[in-house]
Design a protein around this motif. Structure first.
Motif, PDB file in Angstrom:
ATOM      1  N   LEU A 108       0.845  -1.197   0.000  1.00 20.45           N
ATOM      2  CA  LEU A 108       0.000   0.000   0.000  1.00 20.45           C
ATOM      3  C   LEU A 108       0.885   1.253   0.000  1.00 20.45           C
ATOM      4  CD1 LEU A 108      -3.046   0.797   0.154  1.00 20.45           C
ATOM      5  CD2 LEU A 108      -2.725   0.955   2.623  1.00 20.45           C
ATOM      6  N   ARG A 113      -2.931  -0.544  -5.308  1.00 22.00           N
ATOM      7  CA  ARG A 113      -4.345  -0.339  -4.972  1.00 22.00           C
ATOM      8  C   ARG A 113      -4.958  -1.664  -4.506  1.00 22.00           C
ATOM      9  NH1 ARG A 113      -7.025   0.601  -9.857  1.00 22.00           N
ATOM     10  NH2 ARG A 113      -5.264  -0.410 -10.841  1.00 22.00           N
ATOM     11  N   THR A 115      -8.605  -3.674  -2.723  1.00 19.16           N
ATOM     12  CA  THR A 115     -10.055  -3.575  -2.569  1.00 19.16           C
ATOM     13  C   THR A 115     -10.444  -3.330  -1.120  1.00 19.16           C
ATOM     14  OG1 THR A 115     -10.239  -5.971  -2.329  1.00 19.16           O
ATOM     15  CG2 THR A 115     -10.526  -5.073  -4.553  1.00 19.16           C
ATOM     16  N   GLY A 130      -5.530  -6.935  -4.665  1.00 21.33           N
ATOM     17  CA  GLY A 130      -4.973  -5.674  -5.129  1.00 21.33           C
ATOM     18  C   GLY A 130      -4.823  -5.733  -6.641  1.00 21.33           C
ATOM     19  N   ARG A 131      -4.216  -4.713  -7.216  1.00 25.98           N
ATOM     20  CA  ARG A 131      -4.045  -4.678  -8.676  1.00 25.98           C
ATOM     21  C   ARG A 131      -2.626  -4.283  -9.041  1.00 25.98           C
ATOM     22  NH1 ARG A 131      -8.940  -5.269 -11.811  1.00 25.98           N
ATOM     23  NH2 ARG A 131     -10.691  -5.144 -10.394  1.00 25.98           N
TER      24      ARG A 131
END
Length: 148
Positions: A108, A113, A115, A130-131
């Motif tokens: 982070l 990013r 959810t 995440g992405r």
């Protein structure tokens, strides 16, 4: 007979950015980088493309390999970087971690990013999605040993 799972592959618009993400944020090792010129018959035949060209890299984390492709030709169709995991196709890549909270906080802080914060999803299992920079979903998963 199938022996084992060898690797997954992701097409990206920016190979260097994707290598940096998987190497620097998730700890993958770059095994090889390669390119092929437009019209390489073997590449076109295997991939079912015509006049393809591009570059790629093979990465490894433990026993898992991940191949990243950046095509010069043919042009890629635009993708949705927020594609829901309910859409058909590969939904996510899962990475087992020792401490999901700590790994979530580390990533982070690096701009990944997510959810949500890690959640308990089973009796001793905690996870979050995440992405990567292209919107591909990555899961962080921690399986804690059962308490005696």
């Amino acid at each position: 007979m199938t022996r084992r799972f060898h690797h997954a592959a992701i097409s990206t618009p920016d190979l260097d950015r994707s290598i940096a993400f998987y190497r620097d944020r998730l700890g993958f090792e770059v095994l090889a980088e390669f390119a092929w010129p437009r019209g390489t018959a073997a590449a076109d035949e295997v991939m079912g493309l015509r006049d393809s060209s591009g570059k790629a890299a093979m990465l490894r984390l433990g026993d898992v390999r991940l191949e990243l492709f950046q095509f010069t030709t043919p042009s890629a169709r635009p993708s949705d970087p927020a594609r829901p995991v309910s859409d058909h196709g590969i939904t996510h890549l899962c990475f087992e971690v020792e401490d999901v909270e700590r790994e979530y906080e580390r990533l982070l802080a690096l701009g990944v990013r997510f959810t949500c914060r890690p959640r308990k999803v089973g009796p001793a299992t905690f996870a979050t999605y995440g992405r990567d920079p292209d919107g591909n979903v990555i899961e962080l998963l921690e399986e804690r040993p059962p308490r005696a």
